[in-house]
Design a protein around this motif. Structure first.
Motif, PDB file in Angstrom:
ATOM      1  N   LYS A 151      26.847 -34.064  15.191  1.00 34.29           N
ATOM      2  CA  LYS A 151      26.366 -35.255  14.484  1.00 34.29           C
ATOM      3  C   LYS A 151      26.296 -35.011  12.983  1.00 34.29           C
ATOM      4  CE  LYS A 151      23.380 -37.797  17.711  1.00 34.29           C
ATOM      5  NZ  LYS A 151      21.965 -38.174  17.961  1.00 34.29           N
ATOM      6  N   LYS A 152      25.784 -33.835  12.615  1.00 34.15           N
ATOM      7  CA  LYS A 152      25.602 -33.517  11.202  1.00 34.15           C
ATOM      8  C   LYS A 152      26.928 -33.225  10.510  1.00 34.15           C
ATOM      9  CE  LYS A 152      21.007 -31.569  12.040  1.00 34.15           C
ATOM     10  NZ  LYS A 152      20.185 -30.319  12.029  1.00 34.15           N
ATOM     11  N   ASN A 153      27.869 -32.658  11.256  1.00 30.62           N
ATOM     12  CA  ASN A 153      29.170 -32.318  10.678  1.00 30.62           C
ATOM     13  C   ASN A 153      30.263 -32.726  11.660  1.00 30.62           C
ATOM     14  OD1 ASN A 153      31.483 -31.232   9.565  1.00 30.62           O
ATOM     15  ND2 ASN A 153      30.590 -29.227   9.132  1.00 30.62           N
ATOM     16  N   PRO A 154      30.854 -33.901  11.490  1.00 26.91           N
ATOM     17  CA  PRO A 154      31.847 -34.417  12.448  1.00 26.91           C
ATOM     18  C   PRO A 154      33.110 -33.570  12.570  1.00 26.91           C
ATOM     19  CG  PRO A 154      31.007 -36.177  11.043  1.00 26.91           C
ATOM     20  CD  PRO A 154      30.540 -34.888  10.450  1.00 26.91           C
ATOM     21  N   ARG A 155      33.296 -32.579  11.687  1.00 32.91           N
ATOM     22  CA  ARG A 155      34.488 -31.736  11.775  1.00 32.91           C
ATOM     23  C   ARG A 155      34.272 -30.525  12.682  1.00 32.91           C
ATOM     24  NH1 ARG A 155      38.577 -32.680   8.719  1.00 32.91           N
ATOM     25  NH2 ARG A 155      39.293 -30.511   8.683  1.00 32.91           N
ATOM     26  N   LEU A 156      33.041 -30.323  13.139  1.00 34.58           N
ATOM     27  CA  LEU A 156      32.759 -29.202  14.025  1.00 34.58           C
ATOM     28  C   LEU A 156      33.272 -29.481  15.435  1.00 34.58           C
ATOM     29  CD1 LEU A 156      29.100 -28.190  13.083  1.00 34.58           C
ATOM     30  CD2 LEU A 156      31.214 -27.042  12.421  1.00 34.58           C
TER      31      LEU A 156
END
Length: 377
Positions: A151-156
């Motif tokens: 959620k915090k980093n959509p690229r993870l």
């Protein structure tokens, strides 16, 4: 439940006494001759036939995942649900723990890993959910461990590295449901492909002779073991495999007796016959969509192997200094107890094991279009 005409095996029964070397040759030649008379790819059961038995599982997932995230995710109301971006396949003592540990390099890296993703089955036992095999339990595991970070980093992205993925069945009570089938008709590969046709698949394999040796030393380390006891162990496994294949196919024996949790029935010899397991994944996902590594290459040049894996996963490349810091960590899950015993496999045992695995390794190399997987014997 066994089909009519198929009897439960008693592996304590004796077989006509022949040398293990001759047994290995007969066993290997018979398997290859039998496989040669069959289509190179077994016709898979249509999803329409097995979907009704997994209706609840398959309907739990959307037809399309959200484009907001690199990892496959979707919203159920306001709650975000995600499944793994990639699945790591392997087997005991193939380096899966060490490779998994190196996926992670810092909290801002492209892959989320933790001990829960490494052994989903063990995690179920540790959390007291031993009988919970529901898809909701599986989703909850990743929702707790990874979804908030996504959620915090959509690229993870995150993965599932349970080694049992390699030999997983799609329907475990298939003999009761499909009484006309003589081999498992639905594999984990079929189910994952039905849910995630674009899932990334990474396999890590090892010379099966060395794998069997180190697995034996790990499991038997508390007992009085020696190269001689390992040779006797190999002879017993060979007899058991011959007995199984006298009434079943190699595919049946590999999936039903090579990976069972029942130690009295488990034949570890089959777990090195990677061809039978990996073929199911290649048939479904296609060779071009699977990345296969060898532990030997990982040990020799981990930076190159890591770079190629990240490229396959379509993740941002890492700076060389970061890669160096990753691979310079201490190797994980090394069998130190076995190393301290300082044993060497008997030359005769090695020859017989190589005779056993050679034809299967060749079929694996042909499947992967890479002769490195013959391990040069």
């Amino acid at each position: 439940m066994l089909k009519e005409g198929r009897t439960a095996l008693s592996f304590q029964e004796t077989i006509s006494p022949t040398s293990p070397l001759i047994q290995a040759h007969v066993y290997a030649i018979r398997k290859i001759e039998g496989a040669t008379n069959q289509p190179s790819h077994r016709e898979r059961m249509s999803i329409d036939k097995w979907k009704p038995y997994l209706h609840e599982v398959l309907n739990r997932f959307p037809a399309n995942f959200s484009s907001e995230f690199r990892n496959p995710c979707w919203y159920e109301g306001t709650e975000l649900q995600c499944v793994p971006y990639f699945y790591q396949l392997g087997s005991f003592k193939c380096g899966t723990t060490d490779v998994w540990d190196n996926w992670y390099y810092d909290l801002q890296g492209p892959i989320i890993t933790n001990r829960f993703n490494r052994h989903v089955r063990k995690t179920r036992r540790k959390t007291g959910q031993g009988n919970d095999h529901s898809i909701q339990w599986y989703l909850n595991l990743f929702r707790i461990q990874a979804v908030e970070q996504v959620k915090k980093n959509p690229r993870l992205v995150f993965g599932d590295a349970s080694i049992s993925n390699l030999w997983g069945l799609g329907i475990y009570d298939w003999e009761e449901l499909f009484t006309n089938e003589t081999d498992p008709p639905v594999f984990l590969a079929d189910v994952i492909h039905a849910i995630q046709p674009k899932a990334k698949i990474i396999a890590i394999l090892r010379d099966p002779v060395e794998k069997l040796w180190t697995t034996y030393m790990l499991e038997q380390w508390k007992k009085m073991v020696s190269p001689q006891t390992f040779h006797a162990h190999f002879k017993r496994l060979t007899k058991e495999s011959l007995q199984c294949e006298s009434i079943n196919s190699p595919l049946y024996c590999a999936f039903m007796y090579g990976t069972t949790a029942d130690i009295s029935l488990n034949n570890m010899l089959y777990q090195g016959v990677f061809y039978l397991y990996l073929q199911q994944w290649v048939d479904v996902f296609g060779l071009e969509n699977i990345h296969v590594m060898r532990l030997e290459d990982w040990i020799k040049d981990p930076i190159t192997e890591l770079e190629e894996a990240f490229k396959y996963l379509e993740l941002d490349p890492l700076p060389h200094d970061v890669l160096s810091s990753i691979v310079n960590r201490s190797t994980k899950n090394v069998n130190e107890r076995a190393k301290r015993k300082n044993f060497t496999m008997l030359a005769s045992t090695r020859r017989e094991l190589q005779d056993f695995y050679r034809p299967w390794n060749q079929r694996l190399a042909d499947l992967l279009k890479n002769q490195k997987f013959t391990w040069d014997y």
